[in-house]
Each structure stands twice: as structure tokens, then as C-alpha cells.
Design a protein around this motif. Structure first.
Motif, PDB file in Angstrom:
ATOM      1  N   LEU A  21       0.836  -1.212   0.000  1.00 29.86           N
ATOM      2  CA  LEU A  21       0.000   0.000   0.000  1.00 29.86           C
ATOM      3  C   LEU A  21       0.868   1.260   0.000  1.00 29.86           C
ATOM      4  O   LEU A  21       0.724   2.152   0.853  1.00 29.86           O
ATOM      5  N   ALA A  22       1.742   1.348  -0.987  1.00 26.09           N
ATOM      6  CA  ALA A  22       2.750   2.424  -0.989  1.00 26.09           C
ATOM      7  C   ALA A  22       2.148   3.807  -1.163  1.00 26.09           C
ATOM      8  O   ALA A  22       2.790   4.802  -0.809  1.00 26.09           O
ATOM      9  N   THR A  23       0.943   3.908  -1.697  1.00 25.08           N
ATOM     10  CA  THR A  23       0.313   5.226  -1.807  1.00 25.08           C
ATOM     11  C   THR A  23       0.209   5.892  -0.438  1.00 25.08           C
ATOM     12  O   THR A  23       0.341   7.115  -0.313  1.00 25.08           O
ATOM     13  N   ILE A  24      -0.015   5.092   0.604  1.00 28.08           N
ATOM     14  CA  ILE A  24      -0.066   5.607   1.975  1.00 28.08           C
ATOM     15  C   ILE A  24       1.220   6.356   2.315  1.00 28.08           C
ATOM     16  O   ILE A  24       1.203   7.435   2.915  1.00 28.08           O
ATOM     17  N   LEU A  25       2.350   5.773   1.933  1.00 25.42           N
ATOM     18  CA  LEU A  25       3.642   6.353   2.294  1.00 25.42           C
ATOM     19  C   LEU A  25       3.872   7.677   1.582  1.00 25.42           C
ATOM     20  O   LEU A  25       4.659   8.511   2.049  1.00 25.42           O
ATOM     21  N   ALA A  26       3.209   7.862   0.469  1.00 23.41           N
ATOM     22  CA  ALA A  26       3.370   9.090  -0.300  1.00 23.41           C
ATOM     23  C   ALA A  26       2.296  10.117   0.034  1.00 23.41           C
ATOM     24  O   ALA A  26       2.214  11.163  -0.618  1.00 23.41           O
ATOM     25  N   ARG A  27       1.477   9.843   1.029  1.00 24.97           N
ATOM     26  CA  ARG A  27       0.412  10.787   1.398  1.00 24.97           C
ATOM     27  C   ARG A  27       0.943  11.870   2.326  1.00 24.97           C
ATOM     28  O   ARG A  27       1.712  11.599   3.246  1.00 24.97           O
ATOM     29  N   GLU A  28       0.489  13.067   2.074  1.00 25.32           N
ATOM     30  CA  GLU A  28       0.635  14.185   2.996  1.00 25.32           C
ATOM     31  C   GLU A  28      -0.788  14.557   3.439  1.00 25.32           C
ATOM     32  O   GLU A  28      -1.756  13.966   2.946  1.00 25.32           O
ATOM     33  N   HIS A  88      -2.746  16.695   2.548  1.00 23.69           N
ATOM     34  CA  HIS A  88      -3.618  17.077   1.436  1.00 23.69           C
ATOM     35  C   HIS A  88      -3.850  15.919   0.470  1.00 23.69           C
ATOM     36  O   HIS A  88      -4.614  16.061  -0.485  1.00 23.69           O
ATOM     37  N   GLY A  89      -3.187  14.762   0.670  1.00 27.22           N
ATOM     38  CA  GLY A  89      -3.392  13.612  -0.201  1.00 27.22           C
ATOM     39  C   GLY A  89      -2.093  13.113  -0.800  1.00 27.22           C
ATOM     40  O   GLY A  89      -0.997  13.487  -0.366  1.00 27.22           O
ATOM     41  N   PHE A  90      -2.217  12.254  -1.822  1.00 29.38           N
ATOM     42  CA  PHE A  90      -1.045  11.680  -2.473  1.00 29.38           C
ATOM     43  C   PHE A  90      -0.204  12.783  -3.096  1.00 29.38           C
ATOM     44  O   PHE A  90      -0.718  13.692  -3.743  1.00 29.38           O
TER      45      PHE A  90
END
Length: 722
Positions: A365-372, A374-376
């Protein structure tokens, strides 16, 4: 120096010095152990020591110094093997995001090893389970008897392979497997070693992996994880391991002994065989769950820092920090926007590369790691940290580019330097060979590394991790044997797992002795394997698919630590399994032999100015170039792809020595003729057939341009021309 707020078992007093705020965790210096724990909101941090069995508390010390939000102290005379845990004092104010409870023994986030098992009980929760006030109540029972203990380690190890393997991306063939599942029934592994790193390190295991032709073994999670009660209550287990609680520690269930050197020895043996080790890692959530979950580590150390909490105050302007943002579907989300949490994750990654010598990571679920907040954000803190880090930027970084949060599907949007699981490849290739209409354009994109998603910012074809199957979903054999999932063994009334599998049972659901159905299934497996391994991009093979492993139709075997998930090596010795294994080896060898199959540039179909030829030409069965009308025709199910080897594979002038390759794909049920094309300017050259998936045994044969080759229904051909 016991703490007055907690009464330990009587013991000899521990000496205590100031110590240092870095490195974080417990570090053996040769003179003693330095302890350093980050907590921005705690009022006091204790380290409690335990006997060798981890059951009797020997005493506690209060870390005396607080520097840059790090509590630290040094205990002279402590040795590797010391058992310990943390007790962290601070406010218990869930409405403000704080859940400190010093009655709960906590795991050090930086612990390099653990001992003992977690035993589920209400004592593990910071609040009183069943209390009418729920998580706003406060539980004063000691959780230490139910908790594993952290262990101080000695990191010294004598490596025999000091140089990293570092397989170039365009030569990489990934092989996804599970330490336990791969070895539990392996005849070459002694019984006491089965399911362990020691078992996986044996030559009897590694030699066949290397001989298969794969280059990089991707292991499902091996960092310490937990079994959740909803599984253990049903007699099941968290087999896959996607619930990490110790980001620096090995899970004990994969160890033949207590020493972490066992893992290092395994990596050393992999490298001796020329194989890379890739770890599947889970930094997006922890097993502490939401506000009703247990207090095991991060929640009790600094809940407001480690987790993403809901905005607002709870007074009508938002739910407030009592509650957790749940973009993972597990109850919580790790807050990588916090610099110390980001540091923990990158420190962990560097530890596995620098100390344990692994060669890369696949991020769940790498999108989680790229979230700030405000989002991805492809320029977010974690992705930027990896990109500039001299250690992490030198290893393989693979993203699973989705989560369940808003805007969570991000295939193709990770920054340069990253590769990504390409589920579009899986879905489109399966659908084409199943016979769905209108799939020819989608298959064409898959064959050329999905440039519509990845050909930007200087990214290379290897950024597309192509796969037909993975741990999550049907195996290859099940993809051609089942129309529907059969997950009854999971105890969820077959509601779990994907229902849209784009699979096809070839006429009979599941096990059959129908010879025609079995022959078609074997051919479909060869079609799928050849498409996977001969496409541009980076192929990933699921362990066991090379000889037709089945999970009896279970497409979500996350909780099956049994014959459903274990590779059946006895069945792998059957004649059909050996034939498929020989075919897989043959296809991987072709990928290595013909550079045009693994170009380091995206193919565009444009004319090369030096050779006046196209790098890729799409052909109709008549041997003519495909026109837009052919692509728009939903009935197009047969076409060819000519990869011209004389077109340079880079922008620099180079000798045109590569062979050309012609691939023909026919998803029609019936046979049809395909006219062999002329290759570029070499009008007289012949084509040598190296693959016909309609044949059980691959034999070479030569054909001249203009020959009408009868292509069997549902089959694939591969020819080469020097």
C-alpha cells in the motif's frame, strides 16, 4: 534506580549515565547499552529489564535526559541478550490524541529482536474493555505478562559475500514467495528447518531457484507481525504477515534459533548463488488498530505523532484526534508527515540494507507512504527522502501503488527511481487470453511496458512490474481452472477475496480428468507465462506457478498456514508439472538471450532515423501492418508484434547485432493462418520458431518469409531472426 510510580521485583540497582539521543533504540557499545526513545508528548520514559525467560521483571530505570524530544540514558555493563520493554508516562487524553498508560509495557520501535509471544487479553488495552465509557476509560492492569520482550543484539557478523549482487533492472526477473510456504514441504529441507530462514538458505532450495533463471527473490513480510484474535479464535493465522509491529526485528516464527545471524546467513547464501533478496515491507499501518485497539508500542509512546488522526476537536468541526484516519482498511495509518516517524521508517530501511544486506523492498500500500495531509504527493517527504538517500536510492524500490483512501489508485504516478506493481497488466493479459472482446489495444500496451502510464520523466520500461499472479489472488493454475473463488476455508462464508478475477475454468470448475480440458488449461498456462516473461518491463513470477501449483481455488489464502498455501513439492514432480517447469525455464532463457525483449527504452513504433525501421511493428494475420481500424475492431483477437533488433536500444550509435523477434497472439478458439513477414531490409532471412504454446515440447523449426503458418486456437508463437 527504580521509578516510584512503578514497583518492580527487588533487584540489584542499575548504574545509569546520561547517554546520547542517537542512535535511537538500544545500542550495545561494548561497555554497555545506550537507550534512546522519541516521544514529543511524554513526561517520563522507563526501561524495564527482564530475566532470560522474559517473565520476571528485574528492575526499571528512568531515562534521565531529554534532548530534541528524545529520552535517553546509558546503562553500563548491560550485554547483548538483555530483555527489556518500555513504560511511557504522559497524559491519557484521547480527545486530544494522547493515550499514555504506564501500566502497559511497550515494544521499542527500534528493537532489533524480540523474544516470547504476544498473548491476547484485555490487559493489553489502554482502556477498560467493556467499560461504558469505552476508550475514554483507563485500565490500570499490567500488560507485561502478555507482551513479548525486546532483546539487545550484537550486530557483528562475518559475511562471506561482501559485494552486493545488484542485478540491472532490465535483466531482473522477480520471484515472489513465502519463507514458510516455500519450505514446509520441501524434501531437501530437514524437518526442524522447514519454515525458517535456515531452511530457505539450503543449496537444495537455492540451486533450483537459480536454475529456473529468476534473479531476485521477493519475500513476503518477515518483520515481526501479529496474529489478530479474530483469526486465532477460528483456528487460523496471519500467514502472509501484513501486520507489522517491529520494523527492525525479524519474526521469530521464521527462525530455527534465537540468533538474527540466521537471516544474515540466508542473505549471504542467496548472494553466493547470485540471487537478490527483496523484502515485502508494511510501513503503512500497525496492528494497534483504531481507538478500540490495543496499546502495544506506538500508541503508548506517542500516539499523536505516530498516527494520522482525524481533524477537528470533536465539537462539531470534525471528528477530532480521538479517532484515526483509516486509509489502509486496518483501523490506523502511520503518519509519515511527522519527521521522527519518517526518520524511523527510513532508518529501518537503511538498517535492512546496510546491516542485513538486502537488495530492495516492495512496499505494501505504498500510496499511503506518499500521502501528505492534502493527499497523495509524488514529491512528498517519504518519496523525496528515498530518492536523495545514498543508501536507499541504490537498491530496488517497488511500490504497490494503491490504497483505499481518496485518490488511492496511483499506478504510473510514482517518481523516477521507483518501479510499480502494474495490475493493469494482470487484468488485461488475463482478459485477452480468456477471450474477452476489445482487448487487443490493452494487450499491446502491456507488451510494451505500459508506456501510456510509465513513459514520462525519463522513467524506463523496467518501472512496470508485470505480473499475472501474486500472493493475493489465484495462482496461475487456478486462473485457468476456476471461474469463481472458493474461500470457504477462510471462515467468512466465501465473502472475502476478489470476485472479479478475469479467470476462466476452460469448461469445468476445478478438478477434472477431462483430457481436452486439461490440455487447454496447460496451453493457457503456457500462453500466460510466455506473455508475462517476454513482455517489455520487469516480470514477476509467483513461486510455484512454474509447475502449476494450486490453492484449490482460494484466492485470498492470507490466513491459511497449511497445505493450501504450502508448495506441494511432491505434486511438482508429476509429468505435467515437469513439462511446465521446462517451458518456464525455456521462456526465461529466451528473455535473457534476446536483448530486444528487455529494451531499456520504451518502444514507440516510430521510425528510427539511422536504420529507417520501426522498433516495433504490429501485424495482421495477413502480414500487413495494422491500421487504426484493426485496433478499433473489438473482434481483433489475433495479431503479431515484430521487434526489430537492428534498431538501437539506446540513443547512442551502436552495432546492430541483436536478433529480431516476432510474437504472434491468437485468442480465437479456432486456428487461422498467419503470413510470416519480411524482416526489415534483410529480405532473404528466415524465421526460426522457438515457441509454439500449442506444442507440449518446444522444438525449433525454420520458415521463410511469406510462409502461411497455421496458428492453433488460443496459442502464442515466438520466432527469431538473426
Amino acid at each position: 534506580m527504580p521509578d516510584p510510580g512503578h514497583t518492580p521485583v527487588p533487584h540489584a540497582p542499575y548504574a545509569l549515565e546520561e547517554g546520547a539521543p542517537h542512535p535511537l533504540g538500544a545500542t550495545y557499545t561494548g561497555r554497555g547499552v545506550n537507550f534512546a526513545v522519541f516521544s514529543a508528548h511524554a513526561t517520563k520514559v522507563q526501561v524495564c529489564f527482564y530475566d532470560e525467560a522474559g517473565t520476571t521483571e528485574l528492575g526499571c530505570v528512568t531515562l534521565p535526559e531529554y534532548t530534541d524530544e528524545v529520552w535517553h540514558g546509558f546503562v553500563p555493563g548491560l550485554l547483548p541478550g538483555t530483555r527489556y520493554g518500555l513504560r511511557v508516562h504522559g497524559p491519557y487524553e484521547p480527545e486530544k490524541g494522547h493515550r499514555f498508560n504506564h501500566h502497559k509495557l511497550l515494544l521499542d520501535p527500534y528493537a532489533k529482536a524480540h523474544m516470547g509471544e504476544l498473548r491476547w487479553g484485555p490487559e493489553l488495552f489502554g482502556y477498560t474493555v467493556g467499560h461504558p465509557d469505552g476508550d475514554l476509560s483507563f485500565d490500570e492492569r499490567d500488560s507485561a505478562p502478555f507482551m513479548p520482550k525486546c532483546v539487545v543484539v550484537d550486530s557483528r557478523f562475518q559475511w562471506t559475500q561482501t559485494d552486493a549482487v545488484r542485478v540491472p533492472w532490465n535483466r531482473t526477473v522477480l520471484y515472489e514467495t513465502h519463507v514458510r510456504g516455500f519450505t514446509m514441504q520441501h524434501p531437501g529441507v530437514p524437518e526442524h528447518m522447514r519454515g525458517t530462514f535456515a531452511g530457505l538458505a539450503r543449496d537444495e532450495v537455492l540451486d533450483p531457484i537459480r536454475e529456473l533463471g529468476v534473479t531476485s527473490v521477493e519475500l513476503l513480510p518477515i518483520q515481526m507481525f501479529l496474529n489478530q484474535p479474530f483469526l486465532t479464535d477460528k483456528g487460523l493465522t496471519n500467514f502472509w504477515g501484513y501486520d507489522t509491529i517491529g520494523f527492525f526485528a525479524l519474526d521469530q516464527r521464521y527462525m530455527d534459533g534465537p540468533n538474527i545471524d540466521e537471516f544474515k546467513h540466508m542473505v549471504d547464501r542467496f548472494h553466493a548463488h547470485g540471487l537478490e533478496v527483496i523484502l515485502d515491507v508494511v510501513y503503512n499501518h500497525t496492528p494497534e488498530g483504531n481507538e478500540l485497539g490495543p496499546t502495544l508500542s506506538f500508541k503508548g509512546i506517542d500516539n499523536a505523532s505516530y498516527y494520522r488522526l482525524m481533524p477537528g476537536t470533536g465539537n462539531g468541526d470534525g471528528p477530532g484526534p480521538r479517532y484515526y484516519i483509516n486509509d489502509t482498511g486496518t483501523g490506523n495509518t502511520v503518519n509519515l508527515s511527522h519527521p521522527r516517524v519518517l526518520q524511523m521508517v527510513t532508518d529501518s530501511l537503511r538498517y535492512w540494507v546496510s546491516e542485513m544486506h538486502v537488495d530492495g523492498f516492495r512496499f505494501d500500500l505504498a500510496t499511503i507512504l506518499a500521502r501528505e495531509p492534502h493527499g497523495f504527493d509524488e514529491g512528498g517527504g517519504f518519496l523525496d527522502s528515498c530518492r536523495q538517500d545514498p543508501v536507499l536510492s541504490s537498491v530496488k524500490l517497488i511500490a504497490e501503488p494503491w490504497d483505499i483512501g481518496p485518490g488511492g489508485y496511483q499506478v504510473g504516478r510514482f517518481p523516477p527511481g521507483w518501479a510499480e506493481w502494474n495490475d493493469k497488466f494482470r487484468d488485461n493479459v488475463r482478459a485477452f487470453w480468456k477471450g474477452d472482446e476489445g482487448m487487443a489495444p490493452a494487450l499491446a500496451q502491456c507488451l510494451t511496458a505500459s508506456g501510456d502510464h510509465f513513459n514520462h520523466r525519463g522513467r524506463r520500461p523496467w518501472a512496470s512490474i508485470n505480473f499475472i499472479t501474486a500472493h493475493d489472488g489465484f495462482t496461475l493454475a487456478d486462473t485457468v481452472s476456476y471461474n469463481d473463488k472458493h474461500n470457504e476455508a477462510n471462515g467468512e462464508d466465501n465473502r472475502d477475496g476478489h470476485s472479479h478475477n478475469r479467470s476462466w475454468n476452460c469448461g469445468v470448475e476445478g478438478v477434472t480428468d477431462d483430457a481436452e480440458v486439461l490440455a487447454l488449461r496447460a496451453r493457457q498456462q503456457r500462453n500466460l507465462l510466455a506473455t508475462l516473461l517476454l513482455s517489455q518491463g520487469t516480470p514477476m513470477l509467483l513461486a510455484g506457478d512454474e509447475f502449476g501449483r494450486t490453492q484449490q481455488g482460494n484466492n485470498n489464502a492470507y490466513c491459511q498456514d497449511n497445505e493450501i498455501s504450502w508448495i506441494d513439492w511432491a505434486a511438482a514432480g508429476s509429468e505435467p508439472s515437469r513439462a511446465l517447469l521446462d517451458f518456464t525455464r525455456h521462456i526465461i532463457r529466451l528473455r535473457k538471450d534476446y536483448p530486444v525483449l528487455r529494451r531499456n527504452r520504451f518502444m514507440t513504433g516510430a521510425v528510427n532515423q539511422a536504420t529507417k525501421l520501426k522498433d516495433a511493428t504490429w501485424l495482421t494475420p495477413h502480414g500487413t501492418e495494422m491500421a487504426p481500424a484493426h485496433w478499433h475492431d473489438a473482434r481483433t483477437r489475433c495479431f503479431g508484434l515484430l521487434l526489430e533488433g537492428s534498431v538501437p536500444g539506446s540513443s547512442l550509435p551502436q552495432p546492430a547485432t541483436d536478433a529480431s523477434v516476432l510474437m504472434v497472439f491468437n485468442a480465437w478458439e479456432g486456428a487461422l493462418e498467419f503470413k510470416m513477414p519480411r524482416r526489415g531490409r534483410a529480405r532473404g532471412k528466415t524465421w526460426t520458431r522457438v515457441v509454439d504454446t500449442a506444442l507440449e515440447t518446444q522444438e525449433e523449426d525454420t520458415f521463410r518469409p511469406g510462409h502461411l503458418y497455421m496458428v492453433t486456437g488460443r496459442s502464442m508463437l515466438v520466432f527469431h531472426s538473426p
